[in-house]
Write a protein that holds these residues in place. Structure first.
Motif, PDB file in Angstrom:
ATOM      1  N   ASN A 116      -8.623  -6.832   3.529  1.00 12.85           N
ATOM      2  CA  ASN A 116      -8.015  -5.561   3.145  1.00 12.85           C
ATOM      3  C   ASN A 116      -7.296  -4.979   4.371  1.00 12.85           C
ATOM      4  O   ASN A 116      -7.915  -4.811   5.424  1.00 12.85           O
ATOM      5  CB  ASN A 116      -9.115  -4.609   2.659  1.00 12.85           C
ATOM      6  N   LEU A 124     -10.611  -9.389  -0.167  1.00 13.12           N
ATOM      7  CA  LEU A 124     -10.211  -9.150  -1.552  1.00 13.12           C
ATOM      8  C   LEU A 124      -9.580 -10.425  -2.112  1.00 13.12           C
ATOM      9  O   LEU A 124      -8.693 -11.010  -1.476  1.00 13.12           O
ATOM     10  CB  LEU A 124      -9.201  -8.004  -1.633  1.00 13.12           C
ATOM     11  N   ASP A 161       0.271  -7.615  -0.347  1.00 16.04           N
ATOM     12  CA  ASP A 161      -0.842  -6.727  -0.058  1.00 16.04           C
ATOM     13  C   ASP A 161      -1.991  -7.158  -0.956  1.00 16.04           C
ATOM     14  O   ASP A 161      -1.879  -7.055  -2.187  1.00 16.04           O
ATOM     15  CB  ASP A 161      -0.445  -5.272  -0.360  1.00 16.04           C
ATOM     16  N   ARG A 163      -4.546  -5.908  -1.931  1.00 17.74           N
ATOM     17  CA  ARG A 163      -5.047  -4.877  -2.836  1.00 17.74           C
ATOM     18  C   ARG A 163      -4.261  -4.846  -4.139  1.00 17.74           C
ATOM     19  O   ARG A 163      -4.729  -4.264  -5.125  1.00 17.74           O
ATOM     20  CB  ARG A 163      -4.981  -3.507  -2.150  1.00 17.74           C
ATOM     21  N   MET A 164      -3.074  -5.519  -4.130  1.00 20.58           N
ATOM     22  CA  MET A 164      -2.211  -5.404  -5.299  1.00 20.58           C
ATOM     23  C   MET A 164      -1.535  -6.702  -5.717  1.00 20.58           C
ATOM     24  O   MET A 164      -1.697  -7.166  -6.828  1.00 20.58           O
ATOM     25  CB  MET A 164      -1.175  -4.304  -5.029  1.00 20.58           C
ATOM     26  N   GLN A 186      -3.696  -9.593  -8.218  1.00 24.65           N
ATOM     27  CA  GLN A 186      -4.955  -8.869  -8.058  1.00 24.65           C
ATOM     28  C   GLN A 186      -5.510  -8.586  -9.452  1.00 24.65           C
ATOM     29  O   GLN A 186      -4.930  -7.845 -10.238  1.00 24.65           O
ATOM     30  CB  GLN A 186      -4.715  -7.557  -7.305  1.00 24.65           C
ATOM     31  N   ALA A 191      -9.520  -2.973 -10.160  1.00 25.65           N
ATOM     32  CA  ALA A 191      -8.190  -2.823  -9.566  1.00 25.65           C
ATOM     33  C   ALA A 191      -7.332  -1.844 -10.363  1.00 25.65           C
ATOM     34  O   ALA A 191      -6.322  -2.202 -10.959  1.00 25.65           O
ATOM     35  CB  ALA A 191      -7.499  -4.176  -9.474  1.00 25.65           C
ATOM     36  N   SER A 195      -9.228   2.923  -7.614  1.00 28.12           N
ATOM     37  CA  SER A 195      -9.898   1.981  -6.723  1.00 28.12           C
ATOM     38  C   SER A 195      -8.959   1.506  -5.620  1.00 28.12           C
ATOM     39  O   SER A 195      -9.381   1.333  -4.474  1.00 28.12           O
ATOM     40  CB  SER A 195     -10.418   0.777  -7.517  1.00 28.12           C
ATOM     41  N   ILE A 196      -7.701   1.291  -5.968  1.00 28.79           N
ATOM     42  CA  ILE A 196      -6.745   0.850  -4.955  1.00 28.79           C
ATOM     43  C   ILE A 196      -6.620   1.912  -3.876  1.00 28.79           C
ATOM     44  O   ILE A 196      -6.517   1.601  -2.681  1.00 28.79           O
ATOM     45  CB  ILE A 196      -5.386   0.539  -5.613  1.00 28.79           C
ATOM     46  N   TRP A 199      -9.488   1.702  -1.652  1.00 27.04           N
ATOM     47  CA  TRP A 199      -9.359   0.573  -0.736  1.00 27.04           C
ATOM     48  C   TRP A 199      -8.433   0.898   0.439  1.00 27.04           C
ATOM     49  O   TRP A 199      -8.180   0.042   1.280  1.00 27.04           O
ATOM     50  CB  TRP A 199      -8.813  -0.653  -1.478  1.00 27.04           C
ATOM     51  N   ALA A 201      -5.197   2.211   0.157  1.00 28.87           N
ATOM     52  CA  ALA A 201      -3.762   2.136  -0.108  1.00 28.87           C
ATOM     53  C   ALA A 201      -3.165   3.541  -0.135  1.00 28.87           C
ATOM     54  O   ALA A 201      -3.671   4.431  -0.817  1.00 28.87           O
ATOM     55  CB  ALA A 201      -3.495   1.422  -1.429  1.00 28.87           C
ATOM     56  N   ASP A 205       2.197   2.567   0.225  1.00 27.16           N
ATOM     57  CA  ASP A 205       1.755   1.206  -0.098  1.00 27.16           C
ATOM     58  C   ASP A 205       1.944   0.924  -1.582  1.00 27.16           C
ATOM     59  O   ASP A 205       2.395  -0.165  -1.970  1.00 27.16           O
ATOM     60  CB  ASP A 205       0.283   1.021   0.269  1.00 27.16           C
TER      61      ASP A 205
END
Length: 228
Positions: A116, A124, A161, A163-164, A186, A191, A195-196, A199, A201, A205
């Motif tokens: 992350n 992740l 990224d 996260r995504m 992701q 997600a 939540s993003i 994390w 973001a 982002d």
């Protein structure tokens, strides 16, 4: 020429050339499938009726193959959006596997884990959401893969990224050009937008990921929510 030195992966000349070659192959493949179908139809009109049965398997299979080949074109365009939004990262020893992760929603045909950006201690997973063209990767990700095959993905290039969204590629033996570019998605059950943000973001982002084609599960711009 270090690919990580460029502002975006698209600014890296060998990457642009690799993408253009990929698109040309996609278009050429579609033209060939259509062309052969038409050519065989013409041949069948000049041959005895029994000869039609020889061509029948191709006529039955080729429409499906044409649709698959056609689907590669929007996928390649989506790859370009990611390449234009993120720089390459050259990573070594990235964890990967073919086992199913229970916390991942929907299809998964292999996964890679990336740190992350806001919390490097947390890994992740991003997954191959489609099975098309993943055979090359699967052969090298398999637990019993030969060492020389595993070595080919010991170093990977990653743009995105975790996260995504992201795109992964294996460098050529010379280490100068990406090959086997594939989109990673992701798909963690958590997600969604909240939540993003948890994390780490930021709004910028999220905006960058949207430009690359990502829409979180609870994004109001998305027509359908991801199943829970």
């Amino acid at each position: 020429m270090n690919p990580a030195d460029f502002t975006t992966a698209w600014d890296h000349p060998p990457t642009r050339r690799a993408w253009i070659l990929l698109m040309l192959k996609n278009v050429a493949g579609l033209i060939v499938w259509i062309g052969v179908w038409i050519a065989l139809l013409g041949v069948s009109l000049k041959t005895p009726n029994w000869a039609v049965w020889i061509f029948m398997p191709y006529w039955i299979y080729s429409p499906y193959r044409m649709l698959v080949q056609l689907s590669y074109i929007p996928t390649a365009l989506r790859m370009r959006r990611i390449l234009q939004s993120y720089p390459w990262q050259v990573l070594r020893g990235v964890s990967n596997g073919l086992s199913k992760k229970p916390e991942v929603l929907g299809n998964q045909f292999g996964w890679f884990e990336f740190p992350n950006p806001a919390d490097p201690e947390r890994q992740l997973p991003l997954v191959f959401a489609k099975h098309f063209r993943v055979t090359w990767w699967h052969r090298r990700m398999a637990p019993r893969a030969k060492p020389q095959l595993k070595a080919q993905i010991e170093t990977v290039w990653f743009a995105g990224d975790p996260r995504m969204i992201g795109l992964i590629a294996a460098p050529t033996p010379s280490g100068t050009t990406p090959r086997r570019m594939m989109i990673l998605n992701q798909r963690l059950a958590s997600a969604n937008t909240a939540s993003i943000t948890e994390w780490g973001a930021s709004p910028s982002d999220l905006e960058q990921a949207r430009r690359a084609g990502f829409a979180p599960a609870t994004d109001p711009l998305r027509k359908k929510e991801m199943p829970r």
